[in-house]
Design an enzyme around this catalytic site. Structure first.
Site, PDB file in Angstrom:
ATOM      1  N   GLU A  83      22.418  41.789  45.240  1.00 38.75           N
ATOM      2  CA  GLU A  83      22.200  40.350  45.125  1.00 38.75           C
ATOM      3  C   GLU A  83      22.400  39.934  43.676  1.00 38.75           C
ATOM      4  O   GLU A  83      22.714  40.753  42.824  1.00 38.75           O
ATOM      5  CB  GLU A  83      20.785  40.009  45.621  1.00 38.75           C
ATOM      6  CG  GLU A  83      20.531  40.417  47.071  1.00 38.75           C
ATOM      7  CD  GLU A  83      21.506  39.772  48.049  1.00 38.75           C
ATOM      8  OE1 GLU A  83      21.842  38.588  47.845  1.00 38.75           O
ATOM      9  OE2 GLU A  83      21.934  40.454  48.992  1.00 38.75           O
ATOM     10  N   ASN A 106      37.153  41.278  36.632  1.00 44.23           N
ATOM     11  CA  ASN A 106      38.365  41.216  37.435  1.00 44.23           C
ATOM     12  C   ASN A 106      39.514  40.575  36.655  1.00 44.23           C
ATOM     13  O   ASN A 106      39.331  40.069  35.545  1.00 44.23           O
ATOM     14  CB  ASN A 106      38.105  40.394  38.705  1.00 44.23           C
ATOM     15  CG  ASN A 106      38.277  41.220  39.961  1.00 44.23           C
ATOM     16  OD1 ASN A 106      39.152  42.081  40.035  1.00 44.23           O
ATOM     17  ND2 ASN A 106      37.440  40.970  40.952  1.00 44.23           N
ATOM     18  N   ASP A 139      40.787  37.321  41.728  1.00 44.27           N
ATOM     19  CA  ASP A 139      40.739  38.779  41.813  1.00 44.27           C
ATOM     20  C   ASP A 139      41.817  39.340  40.888  1.00 44.27           C
ATOM     21  O   ASP A 139      41.999  38.848  39.782  1.00 44.27           O
ATOM     22  CB  ASP A 139      40.902  39.221  43.264  1.00 44.27           C
ATOM     23  CG  ASP A 139      40.170  40.524  43.564  1.00 44.27           C
ATOM     24  OD1 ASP A 139      40.183  41.436  42.713  1.00 44.27           O
ATOM     25  OD2 ASP A 139      39.598  40.649  44.663  1.00 44.27           O
TER      26      ASP A 139
END
Length: 309
Positions: free
Chosen positions: A130, A160, A209
């Site tokens: 989380e 990323n 991404d």
């Protein structure tokens, strides 16, 4: 150039990856390489005629692989495994750890990474769980030519989208949950990052991404949840949007024999049975023809690693 086009889907590779990532074109073997993180394996797809009857190879790995790089003049790989960065030989399976900076942190693993224009391996981490507390946030690391590992960016949730401008002076990086791609000025000798600026913000339900840079200096980004790959001009403006057959594209590369294939990995992780029925190709690798644009050769690691008998 702003007249780049994505043409037809040339082919897809039916691998049904849980979390395909880290795709790159390897010129020496004329092959596409990528990782399926959650299945702890590397994949190679050869385009050579001699391999046409059996082009696909799967390599089982000792841990999940977030990203990897080829080494100039060395048949080993530099791999960011879940728990750290190591040298790994695919044939002998010999593993030599180089750095494990977050091994002591629960719920952390390495994720996206790449080699900069100076030949240094970079890899970032993420927090699996989380929303992390401040002390649980992840980082971006650089392995220098002396094999020292440096924390270059901190306070990240999911590292990323790492790539560099053609001259190597600008580093692009995304923290996926923020939906932001940032750019930094980078000092070529030290890798020091300064002058953080917002490069682009993705649209609703689209998370940045994996990325790459083409021969015109434009940035291509796979947008998780958005069913698309987006090409950005150097000023951050959207130049092109390519819709995809899957909702979770995860990484992009440009390669192929003529350096004009757009190569996209995808994932089926987290999709419901109903969603998978609508996306039967989720987790596959996709290769599109590019028009009026070429890629640049992937940088290889230029650190001289010790040879262990």
């Amino acid at each position: 150039m702003n007249n780049a086009q994505v043409g037809e889907l040339l082919f897809s590779v039916d691998v049904s990856n849980q979390l395909g990532e880290g795709v790159q074109w390897h010129k020496e073997t004329q092959s596409i390489w990528w990782t399926d993180i959650e299945s702890s394996c590397l994949w190679r797809y050869s385009t050579l005629t001699k391999d046409s009857s059996n082009p696909l190879t799967k390599y089982a790995m000792p841990e999940r692989v977030g990203c990897f790089a080829f080494i100039k003049g060395d048949d080993r790989l530099v791999i960011a495994f879940s728990s750290g960065i190591a040298l790994y030989h695919l044939a002998s399976k010999q593993l030599s750890w180089l750095a494990q900076p977050e091994k002591h942190l629960q719920h952390h693993r390495f994720n996206d990474g790449r080699v900069d224009r100076q030949g240094r391996f970079w890899a970032g981490t993420l927090y699996e769980g989380e929303a992390p507390n401040t002390g649980e946030l992840a980082s971006l690391y650089m392995l220098d030519h002396q094999q020292e590992c440096h924390n270059m960016l901190a306070n990240i949730e999911i590292s990323n989208g790492l790539c560099w401008s053609l001259d190597g002076n600008i580093l692009y990086h995304a923290d996926s949950p923020t939906q932001c791609i940032y750019q930094y000025q980078m000092k070529s000798d030290s890798g020091l990052l300064t002058d953080k600026q917002l490069f682009a913000k993705t649209s609703e339900n689209s998370f940045p991404d994996g990325s790459c840079i083409d021969a015109d200096g434009y940035l291509w980004n796979a947008q998780w949840g958005g069913s698309k790959v987006v090409r950005y001009a150097p000023n951050g403006e959207i130049n092109l949007i390519q819709s995809l057959l899957v909702s979770q594209p995860s990484c992009v590369a440009i390669g192929g024999p003529n350096m004009d294939w757009l190569i996209v990995t995808s994932a089926k992780q987290g999709l419901t049975t109903k969603q998978l029925a609508k996306e039967p190709q989720a987790g596959n690798l996709f290769v599109y023809q590019l028009n009026h644009v070429k890629g640049v050769e992937e940088s290889q690691c230029q650190t001289n690693f010790a040879v262990i008998d």
